[in-house]
Design a protein around this motif. Structure first.
Motif, short mmCIF file in Angstrom:
data_model
loop_
_atom_site.label_atom_id
_atom_site.label_comp_id
_atom_site.label_asym_id
_atom_site.label_seq_id
_atom_site.Cartn_x
_atom_site.Cartn_y
_atom_site.Cartn_z
N LYS A 1 0.86 -1.19 0.00
CA LYS A 1 0.00 0.00 0.00
C LYS A 1 0.89 1.23 0.00
CE LYS A 1 -4.35 -1.63 1.85
NZ LYS A 1 -4.94 -1.50 0.49
N SER A 2 0.52 2.22 -0.80
CA SER A 2 1.23 3.49 -0.85
C SER A 2 0.24 4.60 -0.51
CB SER A 2 1.81 3.71 -2.26
OG SER A 2 2.66 4.83 -2.26
N ILE A 3 0.57 5.37 0.52
CA ILE A 3 -0.33 6.42 1.00
C ILE A 3 0.38 7.75 0.94
CG2 ILE A 3 -1.74 7.22 2.94
CD1 ILE A 3 -0.54 3.74 3.13
N THR A 4 -0.34 8.76 0.46
CA THR A 4 0.22 10.12 0.39
C THR A 4 -0.56 11.03 1.33
OG1 THR A 4 0.91 9.82 -1.91
CG2 THR A 4 0.71 12.09 -1.10
N TYR A 5 0.15 11.71 2.20
CA TYR A 5 -0.44 12.71 3.08
C TYR A 5 0.05 14.07 2.63
CZ TYR A 5 -1.27 8.72 6.17
OH TYR A 5 -1.66 7.51 6.69
N ASP A 6 -0.87 14.95 2.34
CA ASP A 6 -0.50 16.30 1.91
C ASP A 6 -0.96 17.29 2.96
OD1 ASP A 6 0.15 18.62 0.63
OD2 ASP A 6 -0.62 18.01 -1.33
N THR A 7 -0.04 17.70 3.83
CA THR A 7 -0.40 18.61 4.91
C THR A 7 -0.44 20.07 4.45
OG1 THR A 7 1.91 18.80 5.60
CG2 THR A 7 0.61 17.06 6.62
N ARG A 8 -0.28 20.27 3.12
CA ARG A 8 -0.41 21.62 2.57
C ARG A 8 -1.85 21.94 2.19
NH1 ARG A 8 3.90 20.36 -2.05
NH2 ARG A 8 2.31 18.75 -2.26
N GLU A 9 -2.72 20.91 2.20
CA GLU A 9 -4.10 21.07 1.75
C GLU A 9 -4.87 22.06 2.63
OE1 GLU A 9 -5.65 19.92 -0.87
OE2 GLU A 9 -3.94 18.79 -1.62
N GLU A 10 -5.73 22.82 1.99
CA GLU A 10 -6.59 23.75 2.72
C GLU A 10 -7.95 23.14 3.02
OE1 GLU A 10 -5.60 26.54 3.88
OE2 GLU A 10 -3.64 26.55 2.90
N ASP A 11 -8.23 21.96 2.46
CA ASP A 11 -9.50 21.28 2.67
C ASP A 11 -9.65 20.92 4.15
OD1 ASP A 11 -11.72 19.68 2.75
OD2 ASP A 11 -11.05 18.25 1.22
N PRO A 12 -10.71 21.42 4.83
CA PRO A 12 -10.85 21.16 6.26
C PRO A 12 -11.10 19.69 6.58
CG PRO A 12 -12.82 22.22 5.41
CD PRO A 12 -11.80 22.27 4.32
N PHE A 13 -11.51 18.89 5.56
CA PHE A 13 -11.77 17.46 5.80
C PHE A 13 -10.55 16.60 5.47
CE2 PHE A 13 -15.84 19.44 4.73
CZ PHE A 13 -16.56 19.14 5.87
N ALA A 14 -9.50 17.22 4.98
CA ALA A 14 -8.31 16.46 4.59
C ALA A 14 -7.49 16.11 5.83
CB ALA A 14 -7.45 17.26 3.63
N LEU A 15 -7.00 14.85 5.87
CA LEU A 15 -6.12 14.44 6.95
C LEU A 15 -4.84 15.26 6.87
CD1 LEU A 15 -5.52 12.43 9.27
CD2 LEU A 15 -4.36 11.01 7.58
N MET B 1 4.27 17.36 1.67
CA MET B 1 3.69 16.13 1.16
C MET B 1 4.58 14.97 1.56
SD MET B 1 3.99 13.58 -1.25
CE MET B 1 5.12 14.24 -2.47
N ILE B 2 3.97 13.93 2.12
CA ILE B 2 4.71 12.77 2.60
C ILE B 2 4.11 11.51 1.98
CG2 ILE B 2 5.52 11.53 4.64
CD1 ILE B 2 4.38 14.25 6.10
N GLU B 3 4.94 10.70 1.33
CA GLU B 3 4.47 9.44 0.77
C GLU B 3 5.04 8.29 1.59
OE1 GLU B 3 4.00 7.07 -3.51
OE2 GLU B 3 4.89 9.09 -3.43
N ILE B 4 4.14 7.40 2.00
CA ILE B 4 4.50 6.26 2.84
C ILE B 4 4.23 4.97 2.07
CG2 ILE B 4 4.21 5.16 5.09
CD1 ILE B 4 4.89 8.11 5.33
N HIS B 5 5.19 4.05 2.10
CA HIS B 5 5.00 2.74 1.48
C HIS B 5 4.90 1.69 2.59
CE1 HIS B 5 6.02 -1.03 -0.59
NE2 HIS B 5 5.49 -0.46 -1.64
N ILE B 6 3.86 0.83 2.50
CA ILE B 6 3.65 -0.21 3.51
C ILE B 6 3.89 -1.58 2.88
CG2 ILE B 6 2.02 -1.27 5.11
CD1 ILE B 6 0.60 1.38 5.35
N ASN B 7 4.78 -2.33 3.50
CA ASN B 7 5.13 -3.67 3.03
C ASN B 7 4.65 -4.71 4.05
OD1 ASN B 7 6.28 -6.02 2.09
ND2 ASN B 7 8.37 -5.23 1.97
N PRO B 8 3.70 -5.61 3.67
CA PRO B 8 3.18 -6.60 4.61
C PRO B 8 3.84 -7.98 4.49
CG PRO B 8 1.77 -6.55 2.69
CD PRO B 8 2.93 -5.61 2.40
N PHE B 9 4.84 -8.11 3.62
CA PHE B 9 5.42 -9.42 3.34
C PHE B 9 6.59 -9.71 4.29
CE2 PHE B 9 3.61 -7.97 -0.76
CZ PHE B 9 2.59 -8.92 -0.84
#
Length: 322
Positions: free
Chosen positions: A76-90, A99-107
């Motif tokens: 899974k690859s998840i991107t968090y963008d803390t620059r967003e102005e959207d009040p509902f955005a994480l 902007m931070i991209e996280i890669h999740i490896n379950p293997f």
């Protein structure tokens, strides 16, 4: 380095109990972020975790994503963008503005391969380039790095620069050397303690112990800290360091400038042209007492390792990590 060691140890503990786990890795950052590419977070199937991918603001959401990755057995690859102005955005209001991209490896078997490679790096005394290709044909490699470089995430491949583990040769038996060892242990630095063996406390966590007469091989990536409080011993140590085929990265000598002038009187050649000497040792923090002095010395070593001048960050005219 401390985080890598902690994650390696914890993977082995989880394996003993046959508990499942995933590994989340920061693979890309654009703008400001608390952690940089290469930051890792190990997460067990029960939700326990070690390491971190932020200052605590993203870990809660990553725990949920980790459970999904374990269930689906897919990357899974998840991107968090803390620059967003959207009040509902994480990430809104987190303050990082990046902007931070996280890669999740379950293997499990792939994480085990990574642990083996990371152990090889830690046991060495050189910098490496780690390359991981997350694909059906998973590939991982470790090569000695000729020079420092930035980490890169492209085409499902993460290329990371792993600096050489910090190795310090600490000369001296006084109580201020004890404080340095204790502070260095907090960062998992390798300390080779040199002095009078009979006066070395057995419970202090060091990589090795040796005498003034036979302290082994110092490499050019190593750091030397001289806290002997003995002028004659310092003269002998400096003579041995000058004769080394390769010089250490740093030679910090405890004491005021007048003391160094006395040291210099024992040598025909200019010491600062022979060795990378720093004396008085440490950064100008107004340090008092063994623990504060140890922090001052360690801060100076970090500034040299990272090619920084040790100034206050608010005076920096560029981004923190540039």
């Amino acid at each position: 380095m401390k985080e890598l060691i902690q994650i390696i140890q914890q993977v082995k503990e989880l394996q003993k109990t046959e508990r499942k786990f995933v590994l989340a890795t920061v693979v890309q950052v654009d703008g400001s972020a608390y952690r940089r590419p290469g930051a890792r977070m190990l997460i067990s199937e029960e939700g326990d975790w070690w390491g971190g991918i932020s200052g605590g603001c993203l870990e809660g959401d990553i725990l949920k994503k980790a459970q999904l990755a374990l269930y689906s057995q897919e990357y899974k690859s998840i991107t968090y963008d803390t620059r967003e102005e959207d009040p509902f955005a994480l990430g809104i209001g987190l303050g990082c503005q990046g902007m931070i991209e996280i890669h999740i490896n379950p293997f499990q078997h792939q994480i085990n391969q990574l642990v083996t490679v990371l152990e090889n790096h830690i046991q060495s005394n050189v910098a490496h380039t780690l390359s991981i290709r997350y694909d059906v044909d998973f590939q991982i490699s470790l090569a000695e790095a000729v020079e420092s470089h930035v980490s890169k995430w492209a085409e499902d491949t993460f290329t990371e620069y792993l600096p050489a583990p910090i190795t310090v040769w600490l000369f001296g038996n006084q109580f201020d050397s004890h404080a340095f060892i204790q502070q260095a242990a907090l960062l998992s630095w390798r300390v080779n303690w040199v002095g009078i063996l009979s006066k070395m406390k057995a419970n202090l966590p060091v990589n090795g112990r040796s005498s003034y007469e036979d302290f082994g091989t110092i490499k050019n990536s190593d750091y030397v800290v001289m806290m002997t409080h003995d002028l004659d011993k310092d003269v002998k140590i400096l003579k041995q360091l000058i004769e080394l085929p390769t010089k250490p990265t740093y030679v910090g000598i405890l004491g005021p400038k007048k003391r160094f002038e006395k040291l210099q009187n024992h040598f025909e050649q200019d010491l600062v042209t022979q060795l990378p000497i720093s004396t008085p040792i440490g950064l100008d923090l107004g340090a008092e007492g063994p623990e504060e002095i140890a922090i001052s010395i360690m801060a100076e070593i970090l500034s040299i390792k990272n090619n920084r001048n040790g100034q206050r960050l608010h005076l920096r005219d560029r981004a923190i990590h540039e």
